[in-house]
Write a protein that holds these residues in place. Structure first.
Motif, PDB file in Angstrom:
ATOM      1  N   GLY A 262     -29.335  13.891 -31.756  1.00 21.16           N
ATOM      2  CA  GLY A 262     -28.278  13.848 -32.744  1.00 21.16           C
ATOM      3  C   GLY A 262     -26.909  13.550 -32.164  1.00 21.16           C
ATOM      4  O   GLY A 262     -25.922  13.550 -32.888  1.00 21.16           O
ATOM      5  N   TRP A 263     -26.806  13.299 -30.870  1.00 22.99           N
ATOM      6  CA  TRP A 263     -25.506  13.081 -30.257  1.00 22.99           C
ATOM      7  C   TRP A 263     -25.131  11.615 -30.194  1.00 22.99           C
ATOM      8  O   TRP A 263     -23.958  11.270 -30.197  1.00 22.99           O
ATOM      9  CB  TRP A 263     -25.487  13.664 -28.849  1.00 22.99           C
ATOM     10  CG  TRP A 263     -25.597  15.156 -28.845  1.00 22.99           C
ATOM     11  CD1 TRP A 263     -26.725  15.876 -28.613  1.00 22.99           C
ATOM     12  CD2 TRP A 263     -24.567  16.083 -29.125  1.00 22.99           C
ATOM     13  NE1 TRP A 263     -26.448  17.211 -28.717  1.00 22.99           N
ATOM     14  CE2 TRP A 263     -25.120  17.357 -29.033  1.00 22.99           C
ATOM     15  CE3 TRP A 263     -23.200  15.965 -29.430  1.00 22.99           C
ATOM     16  CZ2 TRP A 263     -24.392  18.510 -29.240  1.00 22.99           C
ATOM     17  CZ3 TRP A 263     -22.485  17.106 -29.637  1.00 22.99           C
ATOM     18  CH2 TRP A 263     -23.061  18.365 -29.544  1.00 22.99           C
ATOM     19  N   VAL A 264     -26.113  10.743 -30.063  1.00 18.94           N
ATOM     20  CA  VAL A 264     -25.860   9.310 -29.925  1.00 18.94           C
ATOM     21  C   VAL A 264     -26.728   8.585 -30.950  1.00 18.94           C
ATOM     22  O   VAL A 264     -27.900   8.895 -31.100  1.00 18.94           O
ATOM     23  CB  VAL A 264     -26.194   8.812 -28.514  1.00 18.94           C
ATOM     24  CG1 VAL A 264     -26.011   7.317 -28.397  1.00 18.94           C
ATOM     25  CG2 VAL A 264     -25.337   9.527 -27.483  1.00 18.94           C
ATOM     26  N   ALA A 265     -26.149   7.623 -31.634  1.00 14.78           N
ATOM     27  CA  ALA A 265     -26.951   6.824 -32.590  1.00 14.78           C
ATOM     28  C   ALA A 265     -28.055   6.095 -31.850  1.00 14.78           C
ATOM     29  O   ALA A 265     -27.831   5.600 -30.746  1.00 14.78           O
ATOM     30  CB  ALA A 265     -26.043   5.827 -33.316  1.00 14.78           C
ATOM     31  N   PRO A 266     -29.274   6.019 -32.420  1.00 19.45           N
ATOM     32  CA  PRO A 266     -30.404   5.414 -31.724  1.00 19.45           C
ATOM     33  C   PRO A 266     -30.192   3.931 -31.391  1.00 19.45           C
ATOM     34  O   PRO A 266     -30.822   3.408 -30.498  1.00 19.45           O
ATOM     35  CB  PRO A 266     -31.577   5.566 -32.685  1.00 19.45           C
ATOM     36  CG  PRO A 266     -31.098   6.366 -33.810  1.00 19.45           C
ATOM     37  CD  PRO A 266     -29.632   6.572 -33.703  1.00 19.45           C
ATOM     38  N   ASP A 267     -29.283   3.275 -32.095  1.00 16.82           N
ATOM     39  CA  ASP A 267     -29.085   1.856 -31.806  1.00 16.82           C
ATOM     40  C   ASP A 267     -28.106   1.680 -30.669  1.00 16.82           C
ATOM     41  O   ASP A 267     -27.875   0.652 -30.165  1.00 16.82           O
ATOM     42  CB  ASP A 267     -28.607   1.107 -33.036  1.00 16.82           C
ATOM     43  CG  ASP A 267     -27.339   1.700 -33.615  1.00 16.82           C
ATOM     44  OD1 ASP A 267     -26.958   2.816 -33.236  1.00 16.82           O
ATOM     45  OD2 ASP A 267     -26.736   1.045 -34.459  1.00 16.82           O
TER      46      ASP A 267
ATOM     47  N   PRO B 238     -33.319  14.273 -21.431  1.00 15.76           N
ATOM     48  CA  PRO B 238     -33.213  14.370 -19.976  1.00 15.76           C
ATOM     49  C   PRO B 238     -32.541  13.173 -19.304  1.00 15.76           C
ATOM     50  O   PRO B 238     -32.207  13.239 -18.122  1.00 15.76           O
ATOM     51  CB  PRO B 238     -34.667  14.495 -19.523  1.00 15.76           C
ATOM     52  CG  PRO B 238     -35.450  13.835 -20.602  1.00 15.76           C
ATOM     53  CD  PRO B 238     -34.696  14.099 -21.873  1.00 15.76           C
ATOM     54  N   VAL B 239     -32.346  12.103 -20.040  1.00 14.27           N
ATOM     55  CA  VAL B 239     -31.685  10.909 -19.487  1.00 14.27           C
ATOM     56  C   VAL B 239     -30.493  10.511 -20.345  1.00 14.27           C
ATOM     57  O   VAL B 239     -30.132   9.341 -20.431  1.00 14.27           O
ATOM     58  CB  VAL B 239     -32.682   9.737 -19.331  1.00 14.27           C
ATOM     59  CG1 VAL B 239     -33.674  10.009 -18.228  1.00 14.27           C
ATOM     60  CG2 VAL B 239     -33.396   9.445 -20.639  1.00 14.27           C
ATOM     61  N   PHE B 240     -29.870  11.498 -20.979  1.00 17.02           N
ATOM     62  CA  PHE B 240     -28.727  11.269 -21.864  1.00 17.02           C
ATOM     63  C   PHE B 240     -27.686  10.386 -21.177  1.00 17.02           C
ATOM     64  O   PHE B 240     -27.377  10.590 -20.015  1.00 17.02           O
ATOM     65  CB  PHE B 240     -28.105  12.613 -22.242  1.00 17.02           C
ATOM     66  CG  PHE B 240     -26.949  12.517 -23.178  1.00 17.02           C
ATOM     67  CD1 PHE B 240     -27.173  12.370 -24.527  1.00 17.02           C
ATOM     68  CD2 PHE B 240     -25.639  12.545 -22.721  1.00 17.02           C
ATOM     69  CE1 PHE B 240     -26.118  12.273 -25.411  1.00 17.02           C
ATOM     70  CE2 PHE B 240     -24.585  12.443 -23.588  1.00 17.02           C
ATOM     71  CZ  PHE B 240     -24.825  12.305 -24.934  1.00 17.02           C
ATOM     72  N   PRO B 241     -27.156   9.402 -21.851  1.00 15.14           N
ATOM     73  CA  PRO B 241     -27.303   9.007 -23.246  1.00 15.14           C
ATOM     74  C   PRO B 241     -28.361   7.927 -23.489  1.00 15.14           C
ATOM     75  O   PRO B 241     -28.503   7.449 -24.602  1.00 15.14           O
ATOM     76  CB  PRO B 241     -25.915   8.452 -23.582  1.00 15.14           C
ATOM     77  CG  PRO B 241     -25.459   7.817 -22.318  1.00 15.14           C
ATOM     78  CD  PRO B 241     -26.030   8.683 -21.224  1.00 15.14           C
ATOM     79  N   GLN B 242     -29.130   7.540 -22.442  1.00 13.81           N
ATOM     80  CA  GLN B 242     -30.169   6.545 -22.643  1.00 13.81           C
ATOM     81  C   GLN B 242     -31.303   7.101 -23.498  1.00 13.81           C
ATOM     82  O   GLN B 242     -31.517   8.300 -23.566  1.00 13.81           O
ATOM     83  CB  GLN B 242     -30.746   6.063 -21.299  1.00 13.81           C
ATOM     84  CG  GLN B 242     -29.843   5.166 -20.508  1.00 13.81           C
ATOM     85  CD  GLN B 242     -28.855   5.911 -19.654  1.00 13.81           C
ATOM     86  OE1 GLN B 242     -29.047   7.077 -19.336  1.00 13.81           O
ATOM     87  NE2 GLN B 242     -27.773   5.263 -19.277  1.00 13.81           N
TER      88      GLN B 242
END
Length: 170
Positions: free
Chosen positions: A165-170, A153-157
């Motif tokens: 799976g869209w943004v690496a967690p780091d 809900p706060v993509f990409p944060q």
């Protein structure tokens, strides 16, 4: 740029009102100097006339603070004014999530506005209700669309919290 700068200049009014509430014995010149200090801060000057939105959203926080300080001075704070102050505090992070720490910090300070427990509870409840309603109305549809499309809900944060799976967690 001139129109945006003029709107940003509206911050002078709540800055002056807040200075008057916080330093009632100070003269007009001292309060005007305090307001001028707020209007000439590095962030304000760097964004004057620009479209970042930070200074315009600061207007909402400053107005909420002015309402809260006015109501705290009354024997019985008006519920409507507390709700409106909360709505301003909820609208600011809904419009720009990076302002959430400012609004949340002010909300955490709410119990300091009252002397007794019942008054504290009323202030926190009415401001909290206003903040939740405004945040839900303004951020809800966008957060839902982000959740539907990206699983966050706060993509990409907060990619580590919402594993889409869209943004690496780091």
């Amino acid at each position: 740029a001139a129109l945006v700068g003029a709107l940003q200049g509206l911050c002078a009014a709540p800055l002056q009102a807040n200075a008057a509430r916080l330093a009632p014995d100070a003269g007009f010149a001292v309060r005007a100097l305090a307001a001028a200090g707020g209007l000439t801060a590095a962030t304000v000057i760097g964004q004057l006339g620009a479209s970042y939105g930070d200074v315009l959203l600061a207007l909402g926080v400053l107005c909420a603070l002015a309402l809260l300080l006015r109501e705290a001075a009354r024997a019985t704070p008006a519920r409507g004014a507390l709700f409106v102050a909360g709505a301003l505090l909820g609208a600011v992070p809904a419009l720009k999530l990076s302002h959430a720490p400012v609004a949340l910090g002010l909300c955490l300070a709410l119990p300091l506005l009252a002397a007794d427990g019942a008054a504290r509870l009323r202030i926190v409840a009415w401001v909290g209700a206003g903040a939740l309603v405004a945040f839900a109305l303004l951020a809800g549809p966008w957060a839902w669309a982000l959740w539907r499309d990206w699983g966050n809900p706060v993509f990409p944060q907060f990619a580590a919290v919402f594993d889409g799976g869209w943004v690496a967690p780091d």
